[in-house]
Write a protein that holds these residues in place. Structure first.
Motif, PDB file in Angstrom:
ATOM      1  N   VAL A 248       7.498 -40.514 -24.548  1.00 62.50           N
ATOM      2  CA  VAL A 248       6.398 -40.690 -25.493  1.00 62.50           C
ATOM      3  C   VAL A 248       5.569 -39.424 -25.670  1.00 62.50           C
ATOM      4  O   VAL A 248       5.439 -38.601 -24.772  1.00 62.50           O
ATOM      5  CB  VAL A 248       5.460 -41.839 -25.042  1.00 62.50           C
ATOM      6  CG1 VAL A 248       6.184 -43.164 -25.074  1.00 62.50           C
ATOM      7  CG2 VAL A 248       4.900 -41.577 -23.638  1.00 62.50           C
ATOM      8  N   ASN A 249       5.024 -39.297 -26.842  1.00 59.06           N
ATOM      9  CA  ASN A 249       3.944 -38.380 -27.192  1.00 59.06           C
ATOM     10  C   ASN A 249       3.607 -38.662 -28.650  1.00 59.06           C
ATOM     11  O   ASN A 249       4.511 -38.844 -29.467  1.00 59.06           O
ATOM     12  CB  ASN A 249       4.325 -36.908 -27.006  1.00 59.06           C
ATOM     13  CG  ASN A 249       3.102 -35.993 -27.019  1.00 59.06           C
ATOM     14  OD1 ASN A 249       2.185 -36.163 -27.825  1.00 59.06           O
ATOM     15  ND2 ASN A 249       3.080 -35.020 -26.127  1.00 59.06           N
ATOM     16  N   GLN A 250       2.323 -38.721 -28.967  1.00 55.38           N
ATOM     17  CA  GLN A 250       1.927 -38.997 -30.343  1.00 55.38           C
ATOM     18  C   GLN A 250       2.143 -37.798 -31.252  1.00 55.38           C
ATOM     19  O   GLN A 250       2.107 -37.919 -32.468  1.00 55.38           O
ATOM     20  CB  GLN A 250       0.460 -39.437 -30.405  1.00 55.38           C
ATOM     21  CG  GLN A 250      -0.555 -38.364 -30.088  1.00 55.38           C
ATOM     22  CD  GLN A 250      -0.783 -38.220 -28.592  1.00 55.38           C
ATOM     23  OE1 GLN A 250      -0.054 -38.767 -27.774  1.00 55.38           O
ATOM     24  NE2 GLN A 250      -1.802 -37.474 -28.233  1.00 55.38           N
ATOM     25  N   LYS A 251       2.408 -36.622 -30.682  1.00 50.48           N
ATOM     26  CA  LYS A 251       2.624 -35.409 -31.459  1.00 50.48           C
ATOM     27  C   LYS A 251       4.117 -35.222 -31.700  1.00 50.48           C
ATOM     28  O   LYS A 251       4.942 -35.434 -30.811  1.00 50.48           O
ATOM     29  CB  LYS A 251       2.056 -34.205 -30.708  1.00 50.48           C
ATOM     30  CG  LYS A 251       2.122 -32.893 -31.466  1.00 50.48           C
ATOM     31  CD  LYS A 251       1.447 -31.795 -30.672  1.00 50.48           C
ATOM     32  CE  LYS A 251       1.411 -30.478 -31.436  1.00 50.48           C
ATOM     33  NZ  LYS A 251       2.763 -29.938 -31.690  1.00 50.48           N
ATOM     34  N   GLY A 252       4.469 -34.823 -32.900  1.00 45.93           N
ATOM     35  CA  GLY A 252       5.865 -34.565 -33.216  1.00 45.93           C
ATOM     36  C   GLY A 252       6.286 -33.155 -32.826  1.00 45.93           C
ATOM     37  O   GLY A 252       5.456 -32.269 -32.622  1.00 45.93           O
ATOM     38  N   GLY A 253       7.576 -32.944 -32.712  1.00 46.41           N
ATOM     39  CA  GLY A 253       8.114 -31.616 -32.467  1.00 46.41           C
ATOM     40  C   GLY A 253       7.941 -31.084 -31.058  1.00 46.41           C
ATOM     41  O   GLY A 253       8.048 -29.882 -30.831  1.00 46.41           O
ATOM     42  N   VAL A 254       7.678 -31.970 -30.078  1.00 44.58           N
ATOM     43  CA  VAL A 254       7.481 -31.509 -28.703  1.00 44.58           C
ATOM     44  C   VAL A 254       8.745 -31.629 -27.861  1.00 44.58           C
ATOM     45  O   VAL A 254       8.771 -31.194 -26.714  1.00 44.58           O
ATOM     46  CB  VAL A 254       6.325 -32.259 -28.015  1.00 44.58           C
ATOM     47  CG1 VAL A 254       5.018 -32.008 -28.742  1.00 44.58           C
ATOM     48  CG2 VAL A 254       6.616 -33.760 -27.917  1.00 44.58           C
ATOM     49  N   GLY A 255       9.797 -32.250 -28.418  1.00 42.31           N
ATOM     50  CA  GLY A 255      11.059 -32.314 -27.700  1.00 42.31           C
ATOM     51  C   GLY A 255      11.361 -33.633 -27.012  1.00 42.31           C
ATOM     52  O   GLY A 255      12.118 -33.657 -26.045  1.00 42.31           O
ATOM     53  N   LYS A 256      10.793 -34.732 -27.515  1.00 43.52           N
ATOM     54  CA  LYS A 256      11.125 -36.040 -26.915  1.00 43.52           C
ATOM     55  C   LYS A 256      12.621 -36.313 -27.016  1.00 43.52           C
ATOM     56  O   LYS A 256      13.259 -36.732 -26.045  1.00 43.52           O
ATOM     57  CB  LYS A 256      10.338 -37.154 -27.600  1.00 43.52           C
ATOM     58  CG  LYS A 256       8.850 -37.145 -27.325  1.00 43.52           C
ATOM     59  CD  LYS A 256       8.170 -38.369 -27.901  1.00 43.52           C
ATOM     60  CE  LYS A 256       8.273 -38.447 -29.407  1.00 43.52           C
ATOM     61  NZ  LYS A 256       7.586 -37.340 -30.100  1.00 43.52           N
ATOM     62  N   THR A 257      13.181 -36.097 -28.209  1.00 49.14           N
ATOM     63  CA  THR A 257      14.606 -36.362 -28.403  1.00 49.14           C
ATOM     64  C   THR A 257      15.453 -35.415 -27.571  1.00 49.14           C
ATOM     65  O   THR A 257      16.441 -35.828 -26.945  1.00 49.14           O
ATOM     66  CB  THR A 257      14.975 -36.241 -29.888  1.00 49.14           C
ATOM     67  OG1 THR A 257      14.231 -37.214 -30.635  1.00 49.14           O
ATOM     68  CG2 THR A 257      16.456 -36.467 -30.104  1.00 49.14           C
ATOM     69  N   THR A 258      15.088 -34.141 -27.540  1.00 46.06           N
ATOM     70  CA  THR A 258      15.812 -33.167 -26.717  1.00 46.06           C
ATOM     71  C   THR A 258      15.830 -33.605 -25.260  1.00 46.06           C
ATOM     72  O   THR A 258      16.864 -33.517 -24.578  1.00 46.06           O
ATOM     73  CB  THR A 258      15.151 -31.785 -26.833  1.00 46.06           C
ATOM     74  OG1 THR A 258      15.255 -31.327 -28.182  1.00 46.06           O
ATOM     75  CG2 THR A 258      15.819 -30.780 -25.915  1.00 46.06           C
ATOM     76  N   THR A 259      14.697 -34.072 -24.775  1.00 48.45           N
ATOM     77  CA  THR A 259      14.609 -34.516 -23.383  1.00 48.45           C
ATOM     78  C   THR A 259      15.430 -35.778 -23.157  1.00 48.45           C
ATOM     79  O   THR A 259      16.117 -35.911 -22.136  1.00 48.45           O
ATOM     80  CB  THR A 259      13.141 -34.743 -22.998  1.00 48.45           C
ATOM     81  OG1 THR A 259      12.402 -33.541 -23.246  1.00 48.45           O
ATOM     82  CG2 THR A 259      13.006 -35.120 -21.531  1.00 48.45           C
ATOM     83  N   ALA A 260      15.365 -36.721 -24.095  1.00 43.39           N
ATOM     84  CA  ALA A 260      16.174 -37.938 -23.970  1.00 43.39           C
ATOM     85  C   ALA A 260      17.661 -37.600 -23.921  1.00 43.39           C
ATOM     86  O   ALA A 260      18.418 -38.148 -23.097  1.00 43.39           O
ATOM     87  CB  ALA A 260      15.881 -38.882 -25.138  1.00 43.39           C
ATOM     88  N   LEU A 261      18.095 -36.685 -24.797  1.00 37.05           N
ATOM     89  CA  LEU A 261      19.507 -36.293 -24.811  1.00 37.05           C
ATOM     90  C   LEU A 261      19.883 -35.536 -23.536  1.00 37.05           C
ATOM     91  O   LEU A 261      20.994 -35.697 -23.022  1.00 37.05           O
ATOM     92  CB  LEU A 261      19.796 -35.438 -26.044  1.00 37.05           C
ATOM     93  CG  LEU A 261      19.672 -36.142 -27.397  1.00 37.05           C
ATOM     94  CD1 LEU A 261      19.904 -35.160 -28.537  1.00 37.05           C
ATOM     95  CD2 LEU A 261      20.639 -37.308 -27.508  1.00 37.05           C
ATOM     96  N   GLY A 262      18.956 -34.717 -23.023  1.00 29.45           N
ATOM     97  CA  GLY A 262      19.235 -34.002 -21.778  1.00 29.45           C
ATOM     98  C   GLY A 262      19.393 -34.943 -20.601  1.00 29.45           C
ATOM     99  O   GLY A 262      20.285 -34.764 -19.756  1.00 29.45           O
ATOM    100  N   LEU A 263      18.537 -35.964 -20.528  1.00 32.33           N
ATOM    101  CA  LEU A 263      18.650 -36.962 -19.452  1.00 32.33           C
ATOM    102  C   LEU A 263      19.924 -37.789 -19.616  1.00 32.33           C
ATOM    103  O   LEU A 263      20.612 -38.098 -18.628  1.00 32.33           O
ATOM    104  CB  LEU A 263      17.429 -37.872 -19.447  1.00 32.33           C
ATOM    105  CG  LEU A 263      16.103 -37.214 -19.040  1.00 32.33           C
ATOM    106  CD1 LEU A 263      14.945 -38.192 -19.218  1.00 32.33           C
ATOM    107  CD2 LEU A 263      16.153 -36.723 -17.596  1.00 32.33           C
ATOM    108  N   ALA A 264      20.252 -38.136 -20.865  1.00 36.41           N
ATOM    109  CA  ALA A 264      21.488 -38.875 -21.108  1.00 36.41           C
ATOM    110  C   ALA A 264      22.703 -38.032 -20.731  1.00 36.41           C
ATOM    111  O   ALA A 264      23.697 -38.548 -20.210  1.00 36.41           O
ATOM    112  CB  ALA A 264      21.574 -39.299 -22.570  1.00 36.41           C
ATOM    113  N   SER A 265      22.623 -36.721 -20.970  1.00 41.18           N
ATOM    114  CA  SER A 265      23.717 -35.830 -20.603  1.00 41.18           C
ATOM    115  C   SER A 265      23.870 -35.736 -19.092  1.00 41.18           C
ATOM    116  O   SER A 265      24.995 -35.708 -18.565  1.00 41.18           O
ATOM    117  CB  SER A 265      23.482 -34.435 -21.198  1.00 41.18           C
ATOM    118  OG  SER A 265      24.542 -33.555 -20.892  1.00 41.18           O
TER     119      SER A 265
END
Length: 262
Positions: free
Chosen positions: A5-22
Motif C-alpha cells: 500500500v501507499n496512497q501515492k502513485g509511482g513509488v514501486g508497489k507493483t515492482t515490489t509485489a513482482l519482486g516478492l512473487a519472483s
C-alpha cells in the motif's frame, strides 16, 4: 496475506509485489498475486493480457471463497521456478469503488469474503489511493507492507498510510500488523540517501533494507518475467539478493501448509 500500500502513485508497489512473487517463484513456494489497481501493471508484469476472469468479479460476488475459481496461472516460466497464480485487474475496477459506496453493509469486506478459506502466500497490489479498493485489501490482509521511495514528503506519506492501517486494525477482530516500510528505487545520489535517512529517522526499525534503482528491475517487468529468471548479470544478481532479503523479512519461512495450500 500481505497488502502492498501507499496512497501515492509511482513509488514501486507493483515492482515490489513482482519482486516478492519472483522470490517465491525461485523458491518454488506457491503464491497468488491479486491485482487491485485498475491500471493492471501487475497483471501484465506476470504475463497476462485480457484473461477470462478478474478481481472485479470477486468484489461483485457475495460467494465466500470465490477467489479460488478466479485465480489463473501467470505467464511466468515453470522451468526453474513455480509460477504464481493471478487474480487479474480490469479497467472496470475504476467504477467498482463508486458501486461499493452504495453498499451500506460490508463494503469493506468484499475481498475478505472472496478470499475466505484461501491458504498460502497472497500478495495484494493496491491502487495509489486510500479508497475502498485499498480498504478492502487491508481488511482482507494479515499484514500491510508500506512501499515508498526516498523522495521529498515520502515520510509524511508513510505516516498517513500508517494512520489508516491503525484505524483498520482497530476495527478488525484479527487485527492488522505492519510488515514494514519497503524503500524502493534508492539511487546513488545525495538527495536519495538523505530522504532514506529521513525515513529511518522517522520510522525506525520498520524501514527495511532498500531495493536500489536498477535497470534490471525495469527490464524484468517490461519482459513480463521474474527478475530471478534474468541472466545473472551484476545488476540483476544484486536486485535478486535485495528482493530475497525483503522476502525473508516480510514473508519468512513458509510452513508446510503454505507450500501445499495453493
Amino acid at each position: 496475506m500481505i497488502a502492498l500500500v501507499n496512497q501515492k502513485g509511482g513509488v514501486g508497489k507493483t515492482t515490489t509485489a513482482l519482486g516478492l512473487a519472483s522470490a517465491a517463484w525461485t523458491r518454488r513456494t506457491p503464491s497468488l498475486v491479486i491485482d487491485l489497481d485498475p491500471q493492471g501493471n501487475a497483471t501484465t508484469g506476470l504475463g497476462l493480457w485480457a484473461p477470462d476472469t478478474n478481481v472485479d468479479e470477486a468484489l461483485a460476488s457475495d460467494r465466500p471463497g470465490v477467489v479460488a475459481s478466479l485465480a489463473v496461472p501467470s505467464g511466468w516460466p515453470d522451468d526453474k521456478g513455480l509460477p504464481p497464480k493471478v487474480v487479474a485487474s480490469t479497467p472496470a475496477l475504476a467504477g467498482r469503488e463508486r458501486q461499493l459506496l452504495s453498499d451500506p453493509v460490508g463494503a469493506q469486506d468484499r475481498l475478505r469474503l472472496a478470499l475466505s478459506g484461501y491458504q498460502g502466500l497472497v500478495l495484494i497490489d493496491c491502487p495509489p489511493s486510500l479508497g475502498l479498493l485499498t480498504i478492502n485489501a487491508l481488511f482482507a490482509a494479515d499484514a500491510a507492507l508500506v512501499v515508498t521511495e526516498p523522495s521529498a514528503w515520502a515520510s509524511d506519506g508513510v505516516s498517513e498510510i500508517m494512520r489508516t492501517i491503525g484505524r483498520v486494525a482497530a476495527r478488525k477482530p484479527s487485527g492488522l500488523r505492519v510488515a514494514g516500510v519497503a524503500v524502493n528505487r534508492l539511487a546513488r545520489t545525495r538527495d536519495s540517501r538523505y530522504w532514506n535517512e529521513q525515513l529511518i529517522a522517522d520510522h525506525g526499525n520498520l524501514v527495511m533494507p532498500p531495493v536500489r534503482l536498477r535497470a534490471a528491475v525495469t527490464e524484468a517487468a517490461a519482459r513480463s518475467r521474474p527478475i530471478h529468471a534474468l541472466p545473472p548479470r551484476r545488476g540483476a544478481a544484486e536486485a535478486c539478493a535485495e528482493f530475497d532479503l525483503l522476502y525473508d523479512l516480510v514473508v519468512g519461512t513458509p510452513t508446510p501448509e503454505d507450500r501445499n495450500g495453493l
